[in-house]
Design an enzyme around this catalytic site. Structure first.
Site, PDB file in Angstrom:
ATOM      1  N   LYS A   1      16.056  52.493 -38.959  1.00 11.80           N
ATOM      2  CA  LYS A   1      14.969  51.817 -39.664  1.00 11.80           C
ATOM      3  C   LYS A   1      14.604  52.566 -40.927  1.00 11.80           C
ATOM      4  O   LYS A   1      14.347  52.000 -41.962  1.00 11.80           O
ATOM      5  CB  LYS A   1      13.739  51.755 -38.758  1.00 11.80           C
ATOM      6  CG  LYS A   1      13.804  50.657 -37.730  1.00 11.80           C
ATOM      7  CD  LYS A   1      12.590  50.705 -36.811  1.00 11.80           C
ATOM      8  CE  LYS A   1      12.782  49.753 -35.637  1.00 11.80           C
ATOM      9  NZ  LYS A   1      11.919  50.049 -34.515  1.00 11.80           N
TER      10      LYS A   1
HETATM   11  N1  GLU Z   1      11.433  51.676 -27.712  1.00 12.76           N
HETATM   12  C1  GLU Z   1      12.511  52.582 -27.872  1.00 12.76           C
HETATM   13  C2  GLU Z   1      13.119  52.430 -29.265  1.00 12.76           C
HETATM   14  O1  GLU Z   1      12.819  51.497 -29.965  1.00 12.76           O
HETATM   15  C3  GLU Z   1      13.621  52.364 -26.855  1.00 12.76           C
HETATM   16  C4  GLU Z   1      13.228  52.780 -25.496  1.00 12.76           C
HETATM   17  C5  GLU Z   1      14.331  52.735 -24.453  1.00 12.76           C
HETATM   18  O2  GLU Z   1      15.280  51.962 -24.556  1.00 12.76           O
HETATM   19  O3  GLU Z   1      14.195  53.465 -23.478  1.00 12.76           O
HETATM   20  O4  GLU Z   1      13.876  53.243 -29.683  1.00 12.76           O
END
Ligand code: GLU
Length: 284
Positions: A257
């Site tokens: 990102k």
């Molecule tokens: N929310 C996390 C991210 O966007 C991923 C969490 C996970 O897959 O355990 O990197």
């Protein structure tokens, strides 16, 4: 027999890029291959300082465009903060967490001061009660950190703790992996401004949602060590892990990102079709 349950768990802190698409399609493929397979979508929006509603709306839109079919409604972590606070309380009642008043800068300095290699990650201890009371009375902000020392004592050591890696870690790790929580140090489990931090929310939700297979990028392989420890401390089942390679751009760098990598919406606007994108990434 119950089938494979997996999830795609993006944080709405930016637009999804090719790397996310790869991860989501890897999870979808696994769910489809399993006769009783299920794919869940979880919006990891606990950090209100970084998440934005327009990014969440874009997640649904972009994933639908990509052809992802997840069960609805998606779980939105921001709607369940009390659950995570409850899990934190459970750890607190057993003396497994402590208040840390240090700023990020102080922590970095402390690590920097330690003899070379002696302290790569932070390990601390609760303040003496009177000092802590004084700081609390003064309204000083603090984070809750997991005490590895207390956790080790509670479990009688980490030697038998394992997780099963069916994919591959960044260094080719595969199979039964011995858990080494010390690589992450005393991680932050809750912050004043956010309430709960990533590790605890993920572990809580994976168990609550009956996730049997965590399919995600290798960038989160190391996080699995502390997540497996939290599962053990909270008496939660351990899912199987399948970390996948990270997609890299033609210049060899991984999509992220922060690099403003080409987003799925940009690809769509430029006329790329979902079918072409899936093919390019090796699906279908
Ligand atoms: N929310 C996390 C991210 O966007 C991923 C969490 C996970 O897959 O355990 O990197």
């Amino acid at each position: 027999m119950t089938g494979l349950v997996t999830r795609f768990a993006p944080s709405p802190t930016g637009y999804l890029h090719r790397g996310h698409a790869y991860s989501a399609l890897t999870a979808q493929t696994a769910a489809r291959r399993d006769p009783g397979g299920r794919l869940l979508l979880r919006i990891e929006d606990i950090d209100a300082t970084r998440c934005r509603p327009e990014f969440e709306a874009a997640i649904y839109e972009d994933l639908a465009w990509l052809g992802l079919d997840w069960e609805t409604p998606a779980r939105r972590q921001s709607e369940h903060l009390a659950d995570y606070a409850g899990a934190l309380d459970q750890l607190g009642a057993r003396g497994l967490i402590y208040r840390c008043f240090r700023t990020r800068k102080e922590i970095a300095e402390e690590i920097g001061r330690a003899p070379h290699g002696a302290m790569e990650v932070f390990r601390g201890a609760p303040l003496p009660p009177r000092e802590e009371a004084r700081r609390l009375a003064a309204g000083e902000p603090f984070a809750w950190r997991l005490s590895l020392e207390a956790a080790e004592a509670a479990l009688g050591g980490f030697a038998t703790l394992r997780f099963l890696e069916e994919g591959e870690g960044p260094n080719g790790e595969h199979g039964e992996i011995r858990v080494r929580p010390e690589i992450g140090g005393d991680v932050v489990l809750a912050r004043k401004d956010v309430g709960v931090a990533y590790h605890l929310a993920v572990v809580f939700d994976d168990a609550l949602q009956g996730v049997t297979h965590v399919i995600r990028g290798q960038d989160l392989f190391e996080a699995t060590h502390v997540q497996r420890l939290l599962q053990a401390l909270l008496g939660l089942p351990a899912p199987v892990y399948r970390h996948h390679r990270l997609l890299t751009a033609p210049d060899g760098r991984r999509y992220a990102k922060r690099d403003r990598a080409e987003t799925l919406r940009e690809l769509r606007a430029s006329g790329v079709t979902p079918a072409a994108l899936r093919r390019e990434m090796g699906f279908d």
